[in-house]
Design a protein around this motif. Structure first.
Motif, PDB file in Angstrom:
ATOM      1  N   ILE A   2       0.884  -1.172   0.000  1.00  6.83           N
ATOM      2  CA  ILE A   2       0.000   0.000   0.000  1.00  6.83           C
ATOM      3  C   ILE A   2       0.918   1.217   0.000  1.00  6.83           C
ATOM      4  CG2 ILE A   2      -1.835   1.251   1.190  1.00  6.83           C
ATOM      5  CD1 ILE A   2      -2.556  -1.430   2.581  1.00  6.83           C
ATOM      6  N   ASP A   3       0.971   1.906  -1.122  1.00  5.84           N
ATOM      7  CA  ASP A   3       1.874   3.049  -1.259  1.00  5.84           C
ATOM      8  C   ASP A   3       1.085   4.331  -1.004  1.00  5.84           C
ATOM      9  OD1 ASP A   3       3.786   4.941  -2.008  1.00  5.84           O
ATOM     10  OD2 ASP A   3       4.654   3.609  -3.503  1.00  5.84           O
ATOM     11  N   LEU A   4       1.407   5.001   0.108  1.00  5.54           N
ATOM     12  CA  LEU A   4       0.707   6.222   0.497  1.00  5.54           C
ATOM     13  C   LEU A   4       1.405   7.485   0.012  1.00  5.54           C
ATOM     14  CD1 LEU A   4      -0.130   5.329   4.223  1.00  5.54           C
ATOM     15  CD2 LEU A   4      -1.569   4.998   2.206  1.00  5.54           C
ATOM     16  N   ALA A   5       2.576   7.340  -0.591  1.00  3.91           N
ATOM     17  CA  ALA A   5       3.365   8.503  -1.008  1.00  3.91           C
ATOM     18  C   ALA A   5       2.716   9.195  -2.200  1.00  3.91           C
ATOM     19  CB  ALA A   5       4.780   8.075  -1.357  1.00  3.91           C
ATOM     20  N   SER A   6       2.854  10.513  -2.234  1.00  5.79           N
ATOM     21  CA  SER A   6       2.320  11.283  -3.355  1.00  5.79           C
ATOM     22  C   SER A   6       3.039  10.906  -4.633  1.00  5.79           C
ATOM     23  CB  SER A   6       2.482  12.785  -3.079  1.00  5.79           C
ATOM     24  OG  SER A   6       3.835  13.109  -2.807  1.00  5.79           O
ATOM     25  N   GLU A   7       2.438  11.252  -5.771  1.00  6.21           N
ATOM     26  CA  GLU A   7       2.992  10.874  -7.069  1.00  6.21           C
ATOM     27  C   GLU A   7       4.441  11.334  -7.212  1.00  6.21           C
ATOM     28  OE1 GLU A   7       0.266  12.514  -9.934  1.00  6.21           O
ATOM     29  OE2 GLU A   7      -0.977  10.711  -9.901  1.00  6.21           O
ATOM     30  N   PRO A   8       5.307  10.494  -7.770  1.00  8.67           N
ATOM     31  CA  PRO A   8       5.034   9.210  -8.437  1.00  8.67           C
ATOM     32  C   PRO A   8       5.047   8.002  -7.501  1.00  8.67           C
ATOM     33  CG  PRO A   8       7.323   9.803  -8.743  1.00  8.67           C
ATOM     34  CD  PRO A   8       6.705  10.926  -7.957  1.00  8.67           C
ATOM     35  N   GLY A   9       5.032   8.204  -6.187  1.00  4.94           N
ATOM     36  CA  GLY A   9       5.063   7.097  -5.241  1.00  4.94           C
ATOM     37  C   GLY A   9       6.480   6.630  -4.971  1.00  4.94           C
ATOM     38  N   GLY A  10       6.589   5.610  -4.132  1.00  2.00           N
ATOM     39  CA  GLY A  10       7.908   5.099  -3.772  1.00  2.00           C
ATOM     40  C   GLY A  10       8.155   3.677  -4.218  1.00  2.00           C
ATOM     41  N   THR A  11       7.343   3.203  -5.174  1.00  2.00           N
ATOM     42  CA  THR A  11       7.415   1.816  -5.639  1.00  2.00           C
ATOM     43  C   THR A  11       7.727   1.760  -7.128  1.00  2.00           C
ATOM     44  OG1 THR A  11       5.700   1.210  -4.017  1.00  2.00           O
ATOM     45  CG2 THR A  11       6.139  -0.363  -5.788  1.00  2.00           C
TER      46      THR A  11
END
Length: 290
Positions: A233-242
């Motif tokens: 579950i990636d909660l980071a704002s775009e572009p994310g951390g995945t």
């Protein structure tokens, strides 16, 4: 005082209500499909706006995306922030955004009030974010969260609240940190901390991985060590951390859970934003002697 809410989701509807309670005349652009929920606010089309008369210009939590695109789920047509709009605002108008983005910084050549740079906004907003992450984890797994191995990457404001909530419902929570002080705080909370350099070794034990770091941390090498049955579950704002492409190739389920507060608790999240916004504007004016 005149305030223009320029795009946004259901949270902005609550912000508008709070501003109107304070005697502020509220205009809303990008809300033509939500007029019934906006009693007292003036919903107008972009071409009919008089930007020069605005005292507050309020962008969505997500700010401005590439190409000037502004989130406007209640609009029948796309909404864009442009340099022409920015330049037409008076010098005394306070431009407000949830977060800073490269596109916004390119368009607006003046100071902007970023709500989520504030400690109060970030901490209070972490509550519905954490609840949303828990809801997703419950929906997307076939086992209880109680007893599950949950890894939270990052132990900042969102990470701390999220780790605490999962710990409180009985998960075995670990967290990846970078600083010794944060390591000690996690340990004090009975959450098992490890340093980010050990992520590649620790991740294979996780059933649920929750990322809060807005940088690429879940790389292809690290994803290769994950159990394919686990979820991210990636909660980071775009572009994310995945590395989403690598995760798909590895057969790992990833949910990039953006704007959770606006989706699972828009009323509460909007109330938080509204009250913080009013305090932030007061402080902004005091600091500048306005």
């Amino acid at each position: 005082m005149n305030a223009l809410i320029f795009g946004g989701d259901a949270r902005q509807i609550e912000v508008g209500r709070i501003l109107m309670e304070r005697g502020i005349h509220v205009y809303m652009a990008g809300f033509d499909q939500a007029e019934n929920e906006l009693m007292g606010a003036q919903v107008i089309k972009n071409e009919d706006l008089s930007y020069e008369s605005m005292d507050l210009f309020i962008l969505p939590v997500s700010g401005v995306k590439k190409g000037g695109d502004v989130d406007a789920p209640f609009s029948t047509s796309p909404l864009f922030m442009t340099k022409e709009i920015a330049e037409s605002l008076s010098e005394d108008c306070i431009i407000i955004s949830g977060i800073a983005t490269p596109a916004l910084k390119n368009i607006v050549q003046r100071d902007v009030l970023y709500i989520f740079d504030r400690e109060d906004a970030a901490i209070l907003n972490s509550i519905p974010t954490a609840e949303g992450a828990l809801m997703i984890a419950m929906q997307k797994t076939d086992h209880t969260i109680h007893g599950a191995n949950v890894m939270v990457i990052g132990f900042g404001r969102v990470g701390t609240t999220t780790a605490r909530l999962f710990h409180q419902v009985g998960a075995r929570v670990t967290t990846a940190v970078r600083e010794t002080g944060i390591f000690a705080r996690a340990k004090e909370m009975n959450i098992y901390p490890f340093y980010m350099a050990s992520l590649i070794d620790e991740i294979e034990y996780a059933d649920v991985v929750i990322n809060t770091v807005p940088a690429l941390v879940l790389t292809e090498d690290i994803l290769a060590r994950m159990n394919p049955a686990s979820i991210i579950i990636d909660l980071a704002s775009e572009p994310g951390g995945t590395d989403f492409e690598a995760a798909e190739k590895a057969g790992i389920q990833v949910i990039h859970a953006l704007s959770l507060p606006g989706k699972i608790a828009p009323k509460t999240a909007g109330e938080i934003l509204g009250h913080v916004l009013i305090d932030a504007v007061k402080e902004w004016k005091n600091e500048r002697g306005l």
